[in-house]
Motif scaffolding. Structure first.
Motif: not given
Length: 178
Positions: A138-160, A164-170
């Motif tokens: 949901r965060l990766l497809t949100a509008e306006p687009r969010l960068d990985y750093a913002t998503i990382s902070e929101m979900i509490g995961r490392p940017v790196g 890979p997590t996105r690829a596994r989920c898809i």
């Protein structure tokens, strides 16, 4: 006031000196706006975040121990406020797609039925994904687009780990669809 130190400005501003506040805003306003713009907020939301950041400074200017660190404090406060606003917007966005095609275009009935069926299948498969995958996608497809750093902070995961997590989920979503 233009030659006053940051510490002097903060002290004067804490005492209600309007010129000191104006000088602080003049010196650091561009910094605050640059951080806000990095989040891709619309103009009205960006203006609200800007006002809130300066309000936070009014509330905490007497608490700042090292005045030379004010730019960092402002940048951090701005980033946190922008993320708080984005999280609030996320909660307000509906999760179901609403088709409002009246007056825009009228697709053929067969196209609509096929699209609806495909959407139902995707939503059903999506609902079977783990909550963490649903949140990330949901965060990766949100509008306006969010960068990985913002998503990382929101979900509490490392940017790196986001890519890979996105690829596994898809991949998991594709398996559910087949």
């Amino acid at each position: 006031m233009a030659y006053a130190s940051v510490g002097q400005l903060l002290s004067a501003a804490a005492g209600g000196d309007r010129q000191a506040w104006n000088e602080l805003v003049e010196r650091y306003g561009r910094l605050v706006w640059a951080v806000i713009r990095s989040f891709g907020l619309d103009h009205a939301t960006a203006a609200d975040v800007n006002q809130t950041v300066w309000l936070r400074l009014v509330e905490h200017c007497a608490d700042i121990r090292d005045p030379q660190r004010l730019p960092g404090w402002l940048a951090t406060t701005t980033r946190r406020e922008a993320i708080r606003v984005l999280r609030g917007q996320r909660r307000q966005q509906p999760s179901d797609v609403v088709l409002d095609a009246a007056g825009r275009w009228a697709p053929a009935t067969a196209e609509m039925l096929l699209g609806d069926e495909l959407s139902r299948e995707v939503y059903a498969a999506f609902a079977h994904l783990p909550d963490a995958c649903q949140q990330l996608l949901r965060l990766l497809t949100a509008e306006p687009r969010l960068d990985y750093a913002t998503i990382s902070e929101m979900i509490g995961r490392p940017v790196g780990s986001i890519g890979p997590t996105r690829a596994r989920c898809i991949a998991q979503l594709r398996r559910l669809l087949s």
